[in-house]
Write a protein that holds these residues in place. Structure first.
Motif, PDB file in Angstrom:
ATOM      1  N   ARG A 222       0.710  -1.149   0.029  1.00  0.00           N
ATOM      2  CA  ARG A 222      -0.070  -0.043  -0.075  1.00  0.00           C
ATOM      3  C   ARG A 222       0.706   1.244   0.051  1.00  0.00           C
ATOM      4  O   ARG A 222       0.689   2.096  -0.698  1.00  0.00           O
ATOM      5  CB  ARG A 222      -0.924  -0.146   1.146  1.00  0.00           C
ATOM      6  N   ASP A 225       2.332   1.828  -3.439  1.00  0.00           N
ATOM      7  CA  ASP A 225       1.302   2.358  -4.490  1.00  0.00           C
ATOM      8  C   ASP A 225       1.243   3.783  -4.216  1.00  0.00           C
ATOM      9  O   ASP A 225       1.108   4.564  -5.177  1.00  0.00           O
ATOM     10  CB  ASP A 225       0.056   1.472  -4.346  1.00  0.00           C
ATOM     11  N   GLU A 226       1.013   4.209  -2.903  1.00  0.00           N
ATOM     12  CA  GLU A 226       0.888   5.661  -2.656  1.00  0.00           C
ATOM     13  C   GLU A 226       2.192   6.523  -2.955  1.00  0.00           C
ATOM     14  O   GLU A 226       2.052   7.709  -3.501  1.00  0.00           O
ATOM     15  CB  GLU A 226       0.521   5.746  -1.098  1.00  0.00           C
ATOM     16  N   GLY A 228       4.299   5.772  -5.505  1.00  0.00           N
ATOM     17  CA  GLY A 228       4.201   5.843  -6.860  1.00  0.00           C
ATOM     18  C   GLY A 228       3.271   6.642  -7.413  1.00  0.00           C
ATOM     19  O   GLY A 228       3.638   7.492  -8.517  1.00  0.00           O
ATOM     20  N   ASP A 229       1.880   6.949  -6.834  1.00  0.00           N
ATOM     21  CA  ASP A 229       1.313   7.661  -7.198  1.00  0.00           C
ATOM     22  C   ASP A 229       1.655   9.246  -7.263  1.00  0.00           C
ATOM     23  O   ASP A 229       1.633  10.363  -7.948  1.00  0.00           O
ATOM     24  CB  ASP A 229      -0.095   7.838  -6.556  1.00  0.00           C
ATOM     25  N   ALA A 230       2.336   9.531  -5.906  1.00  0.00           N
ATOM     26  CA  ALA A 230       2.933  10.531  -5.590  1.00  0.00           C
ATOM     27  C   ALA A 230       4.113  11.131  -6.579  1.00  0.00           C
ATOM     28  O   ALA A 230       4.284  12.044  -6.977  1.00  0.00           O
ATOM     29  CB  ALA A 230       3.503  10.773  -4.093  1.00  0.00           C
ATOM     30  N   THR A 232       4.447   9.821  -9.601  1.00  0.00           N
ATOM     31  CA  THR A 232       3.979  10.066 -11.009  1.00  0.00           C
ATOM     32  C   THR A 232       3.339  11.617 -11.014  1.00  0.00           C
ATOM     33  O   THR A 232       3.315  12.275 -12.215  1.00  0.00           O
ATOM     34  CB  THR A 232       2.799   9.253 -11.263  1.00  0.00           C
ATOM     35  N   ALA A 233       2.787  12.189  -9.954  1.00  0.00           N
ATOM     36  CA  ALA A 233       2.067  13.258 -10.000  1.00  0.00           C
ATOM     37  C   ALA A 233       3.047  14.610  -9.921  1.00  0.00           C
ATOM     38  O   ALA A 233       2.918  15.769 -10.308  1.00  0.00           O
ATOM     39  CB  ALA A 233       1.268  13.523  -8.757  1.00  0.00           C
TER      40      ALA A 233
END
Length: 280
Positions: A222, A225-226, A228-230, A232-233
């Motif tokens: 988890r 995943d968080e 990776g999203d950060a 990418t943003a």
């Protein structure tokens, strides 16, 4: 009368800089990595008392300049003191020179001196690593590694990818430690079942270990995943190692001081001490 409160142990805090600004905080992260690598090489090939004490003095001076509070240091458990005492006592039985006479008994302290030297070396290296951790932001590590490894790009070595991987590992390490601590505390709060047989207790312990490992993997996924999203943003992983960084005048002065001090310690270790310890 109420029982005295038990003194709470200070935990080990890793990869989290001490708040504040100082001369040590303002140094480039690459300069600190170069100093740690150079001192590590020095103590690997010349682990004598003079280099060890010199590096120890440098660590203490750097801690004073960086305003590192005493509370940042972790508490030393009692079992570690016992292990050190046991190790020193065992090393004393080696009977190496120098030998001191206690009446009709001769005791060689060579093994004990070697044990103390290795222990001091370990403490100095741990202090050196702690200084980098206490005074360096994790976000500064990846750009420093990418800049220091720039000459390796001609050999088609993926320096940027390596620096990004190291930066992500350093960022994730404190978070995972906090998550593991929370999971372990939650497990201890669960009501314990009274099991009569030893086999049942062993089976229950194995089940709890499997549950804890499964929860740990879930939390790690988890968090990944968080993260990776950060990333990418914010423009992708390439932005982690692309931050502008480099040495300044204070970094060159610091490197010159380290070279002079360590060079003088090495000269004393190789010239003065062998001469003074030679037989007459």
């Amino acid at each position: 009368m109420t029982a005295p409160a038990r003194r709470q142990r200070r935990p080990v805090v890793l990869l989290r800089p001490v708040p504040g600004t100082s001369v040590i905080h303002d140094l480039w992260a690459g300069t600190k990595l170069i100093i740690v690598a150079a001192i590590g090489v020095l103590l690997t090939f010349y682990p004598g008392w003079v280099p060890i004490l010199t590096v120890g003095v440098l660590v203490v001076v750097a801690a004073r300049l960086a305003h590192i509070p005493r509370g940042a240091l972790p508490s030393i458990p009692g079992w570690l003191w016992f292990m050190l005492f046991l190790g020193g006592l065992t090393a004393t039985f080696s009977g190496k020179a120098p030998v001191i006479d206690f009446g009709s008994i001769e005791v060689g302290f060579g093994g004990l001196l070697n044990f103390l030297r290795i222990t001091a070396l370990s403490i100095v290296l741990l202090g050196l690593g702690a200084m980098v951790s206490f005074t360096t932001n994790v976000a500064e590590i990846a750009p420093a590694i990418a800049k220091l490894g720039r000459p390796l790009r001609s050999l088609r070595i993926p320096v940027d990818d390596w620096s990004v991987a190291i930066a992500l590992a350093l960022r994730a390490f404190p978070m995972l430690i906090d998550e593991f601590t929370t999971l372990y505390a939650a497990r201890r709060l669960r009501p314990k079942q009274h099991l009569a047989s030893r086999r049942a207790r062993r089976k229950r312990w194995l089940i709890e270990v499997v549950d804890l490992l499964a929860a740990t993997m879930t939390v790690a996924l988890r968090r990944a995943d968080e993260m990776g999203d950060a990333i990418t943003a914010r423009g992708g992983a390439g932005q982690i190692a692309a931050a502008p960084a480099g040495p300044k005048a204070r970094d060159w002065i610091t490197l010159a001081i380290i070279v002079l001090v360590c060079g003088a310690a090495l000269a004393v270790e190789l010239t003065v001490l062998p001469t003074s310890s030679a037989p007459t």
